[in-house]
Structures are given as structure tokens and as C-alpha cells.
Design a protein around this motif. Structure first.
Motif, PDB file in Angstrom:
ATOM      1  N   ASN A   1       3.256   3.335   2.831  1.00 49.70           N
ATOM      2  CA  ASN A   1       3.868   1.987   2.556  1.00 49.70           C
ATOM      3  C   ASN A   1       3.057   0.793   3.282  1.00 49.70           C
ATOM      4  N   ASP A   2       3.388  -0.121   2.531  1.00 52.11           N
ATOM      5  CA  ASP A   2       2.582  -1.456   3.222  1.00 52.11           C
ATOM      6  C   ASP A   2       3.776  -2.327   3.498  1.00 52.11           C
ATOM      7  N   ASP A   3       3.444  -3.498   3.994  1.00 46.72           N
ATOM      8  CA  ASP A   3       4.666  -4.213   4.575  1.00 46.72           C
ATOM      9  C   ASP A   3       5.364  -5.225   3.441  1.00 46.72           C
ATOM     10  N   TYR A   4       4.511  -5.216   2.290  1.00 46.56           N
ATOM     11  CA  TYR A   4       4.747  -5.953   1.034  1.00 46.56           C
ATOM     12  C   TYR A   4       5.480  -5.361  -0.048  1.00 46.56           C
ATOM     13  N   GLY A   5       5.903  -4.218   0.105  1.00 49.64           N
ATOM     14  CA  GLY A   5       6.676  -3.518  -1.127  1.00 49.64           C
ATOM     15  C   GLY A   5       5.546  -2.655  -2.020  1.00 49.64           C
ATOM     16  N   GLY A   6       4.291  -2.532  -1.529  1.00 49.20           N
ATOM     17  CA  GLY A   6       3.347  -1.801  -2.225  1.00 49.20           C
ATOM     18  C   GLY A   6       3.189  -0.369  -1.412  1.00 49.20           C
TER      19      GLY A   6
ATOM     20  N   HIS B   1       6.649   2.160  -9.982  1.00 49.94           N
ATOM     21  CA  HIS B   1       5.424   2.817 -10.934  1.00 49.94           C
ATOM     22  C   HIS B   1       4.110   2.970 -10.186  1.00 49.94           C
ATOM     23  N   ILE B   2       3.499   3.736 -10.599  1.00 53.51           N
ATOM     24  CA  ILE B   2       2.169   4.058 -10.004  1.00 53.51           C
ATOM     25  C   ILE B   2       1.165   4.801 -11.060  1.00 53.51           C
ATOM     26  N   THR B   3      -0.152   4.667 -10.856  1.00 56.18           N
ATOM     27  CA  THR B   3      -1.147   5.559 -11.748  1.00 56.18           C
ATOM     28  C   THR B   3      -1.808   6.385 -10.712  1.00 56.18           C
ATOM     29  N   PHE B   4      -2.153   7.555 -11.193  1.00 56.28           N
ATOM     30  CA  PHE B   4      -2.952   8.559 -10.155  1.00 56.28           C
ATOM     31  C   PHE B   4      -4.037   8.912 -11.111  1.00 56.28           C
ATOM     32  N   ARG B   5      -5.142   9.318 -10.213  1.00 56.43           N
ATOM     33  CA  ARG B   5      -6.211   9.741 -10.863  1.00 56.43           C
ATOM     34  C   ARG B   5      -6.554  11.039 -10.409  1.00 56.43           C
ATOM     35  N   VAL B   6      -6.593  12.141 -11.257  1.00 56.87           N
ATOM     36  CA  VAL B   6      -7.001  13.454 -10.975  1.00 56.87           C
ATOM     37  C   VAL B   6      -8.261  13.674 -10.267  1.00 56.87           C
ATOM     38  N   GLU B   7      -8.169  14.185  -9.094  1.00 59.78           N
ATOM     39  CA  GLU B   7      -9.425  14.091  -8.296  1.00 59.78           C
ATOM     40  C   GLU B   7     -10.137  15.769  -8.339  1.00 59.78           C
ATOM     41  N   ARG B   8      -8.961  16.761  -8.562  1.00 58.47           N
ATOM     42  CA  ARG B   8      -9.793  18.085  -8.714  1.00 58.47           C
ATOM     43  C   ARG B   8      -8.349  18.948  -9.102  1.00 58.47           C
ATOM     44  N   GLY B   9      -8.678  20.366  -9.411  1.00 63.13           N
ATOM     45  CA  GLY B   9      -7.770  21.172  -9.750  1.00 63.13           C
ATOM     46  C   GLY B   9      -8.264  22.555  -9.311  1.00 63.13           C
TER      47      GLY B   9
ATOM     48  N   ALA C   1      -4.751  11.221  -6.315  1.00 70.68           N
ATOM     49  CA  ALA C   1      -4.594   9.995  -5.331  1.00 70.68           C
ATOM     50  C   ALA C   1      -4.288   8.714  -6.433  1.00 70.68           C
ATOM     51  N   SER C   2      -3.508   8.145  -5.897  1.00 77.28           N
ATOM     52  CA  SER C   2      -3.330   6.749  -6.556  1.00 77.28           C
ATOM     53  C   SER C   2      -4.539   5.831  -6.711  1.00 77.28           C
ATOM     54  N   THR C   3      -4.580   5.079  -8.150  1.00 81.81           N
ATOM     55  CA  THR C   3      -5.729   4.315  -8.458  1.00 81.81           C
ATOM     56  C   THR C   3      -5.965   2.884  -7.673  1.00 81.81           C
ATOM     57  N   GLY C   4      -4.528   2.462  -7.146  1.00 78.98           N
ATOM     58  CA  GLY C   4      -4.263   1.294  -6.540  1.00 78.98           C
ATOM     59  C   GLY C   4      -3.032   1.356  -6.009  1.00 78.98           C
ATOM     60  N   GLU C   5      -2.313   0.207  -5.538  1.00 82.39           N
ATOM     61  CA  GLU C   5      -1.079   0.068  -5.159  1.00 82.39           C
ATOM     62  C   GLU C   5       0.098   0.429  -6.190  1.00 82.39           C
ATOM     63  N   GLY C   6       0.997   1.126  -5.796  1.00 81.80           N
ATOM     64  CA  GLY C   6       2.252   1.155  -6.834  1.00 81.80           C
ATOM     65  C   GLY C   6       3.105   0.058  -6.252  1.00 81.80           C
ATOM     66  N   SER C   7       4.366  -0.084  -7.111  1.00 82.19           N
ATOM     67  CA  SER C   7       5.156  -1.080  -6.685  1.00 82.19           C
ATOM     68  C   SER C   7       6.493  -0.487  -6.877  1.00 82.19           C
ATOM     69  N   LEU C   8       7.363  -0.962  -5.888  1.00 80.61           N
ATOM     70  CA  LEU C   8       8.755  -0.517  -5.530  1.00 80.61           C
ATOM     71  C   LEU C   8       9.489  -1.721  -5.506  1.00 80.61           C
ATOM     72  N   GLY C   9      10.551  -1.773  -6.478  1.00 88.31           N
ATOM     73  CA  GLY C   9      11.579  -3.056  -6.454  1.00 88.31           C
ATOM     74  C   GLY C   9      12.934  -2.840  -6.821  1.00 88.31           C
TER      75      GLY C   9
END
Length: 140
Positions: free
Chosen positions: A57-62, A98-106, A79-87
Motif C-alpha cells: 500500500n502507498d500513502d494515497y490509497g493506491g 480494482h486492479i489489473t494484473f499481467r501474467v508473468e509465467r506459469g 504482478a500488477s500492471t500499475g497501481e490499483g485503487s481502493l475506496g
């Protein structure tokens, strides 16, 4: 030949702080695999899929997240593609994110996997997590 695997699952579980400030959280959730909801080869005879993740978590809700989803037939690492948001939600005891993930391997049936997972989730005042995930995965 490349295969396309899709799933839409609802994971439920808990968030546990790793430190006193709650900046780093461990998330442990599980989804019931309904018959026909996912390929039998992916399910690998398992009745559930498990997701273990670490949230920063960061200090701004991301936040950012990395994790592993384990099915009977193999695992996906993401791993997340950027910051998610929580509100806030209309219910003061529940937060929505909500957040978006990139599949890195399997591993297993997911060897050589790439793709994306989109997550929309809630967290209540008891740190119970309910996460709706929708994925499109390509496997070589």
C-alpha cells in the motif's frame, strides 16, 4: 499451437497485515471451481483454486500486488500492471477496489503463459476479502 484459457472466478478469504502500519498485506483466498466453469485440464481434479498474494500500500490509497493462483493443473504468477485503487462504498464497513494484473509465467498446464487478469474486490472491516477475477490467458 497456442491455447486460450479464460476464467471468471470469485475468490474469498482474508487480508493479514505483515507490519503494524498495514503497508504490506498478505492476502489468502480460495475459489470454488464449479463444474464446467474452467477446463478440466486446468482444474486438474481440484475442487478449488487458491490465490496467495502480497499487497504493497502507498500513502494515497493506491497499491501494487504480486501473487500466485494455484489450480490442480498448474499455477499462474502475476504482478500488477500499475497501481490499483481502493475506496469507499455506500456501506461504511466495506471498501471497493480494482486492479489489473499481467501474467508473468506459469507452471503445469500454464507453462509459457501470458495474459491479463482483471480484479474487482471488496474488503470489509474484518479484513474479509471477496475478489471477482476475470482472466484471458494464452499458453504456448
Amino acid at each position: 499451437m497456442t491455447r486460450e484459457i479464460r476464467f471468471q472466478l470469485i475468490f474469498e478469504g482474508k487480508a493479514s497485515p505483515e507490519d503494524e502500519m498495514g503497508r504490506r498485506m498478505n492476502i489468502e483466498t480460495e475459489a470454488i471451481l464449479q463444474p464446467g466453469a474452467i477446463e478440466a485440464q486446468v482444474a486438474g481434479g481440484a475442487a478449488t483454486a487458491k490465490c496467495n498474494a502480497v499487497v504493497e500500500n502507498d500513502d494515497y490509497g493506491g497499491f501494487t500486488e504480486t501473487g500466485e493462483i494455484t489450480f490442480g493443473g498448474g499455477s499462474l504468477f502475476y504482478a500488477s500492471t500499475g497501481e490499483g485503487s481502493l475506496g469507499e462504498t455506500p456501506d461504511p464497513k466495506v471498501q471497493l477496489g480494482h486492479i489489473t494484473f499481467r501474467v508473468e509465467r506459469g507452471t503445469g498446464v500454464f507453462a509459457g503463459a501470458s495474459g491479463y487478469i482483471v480484479s474487482a474486490f471488496t474488503v470489509n472491516e474484518d479484513a474479509r476479502v471477496r475478489d471477482s477475477q476475470s482472466a484471458v490467458i494464452f499458453v504456448d
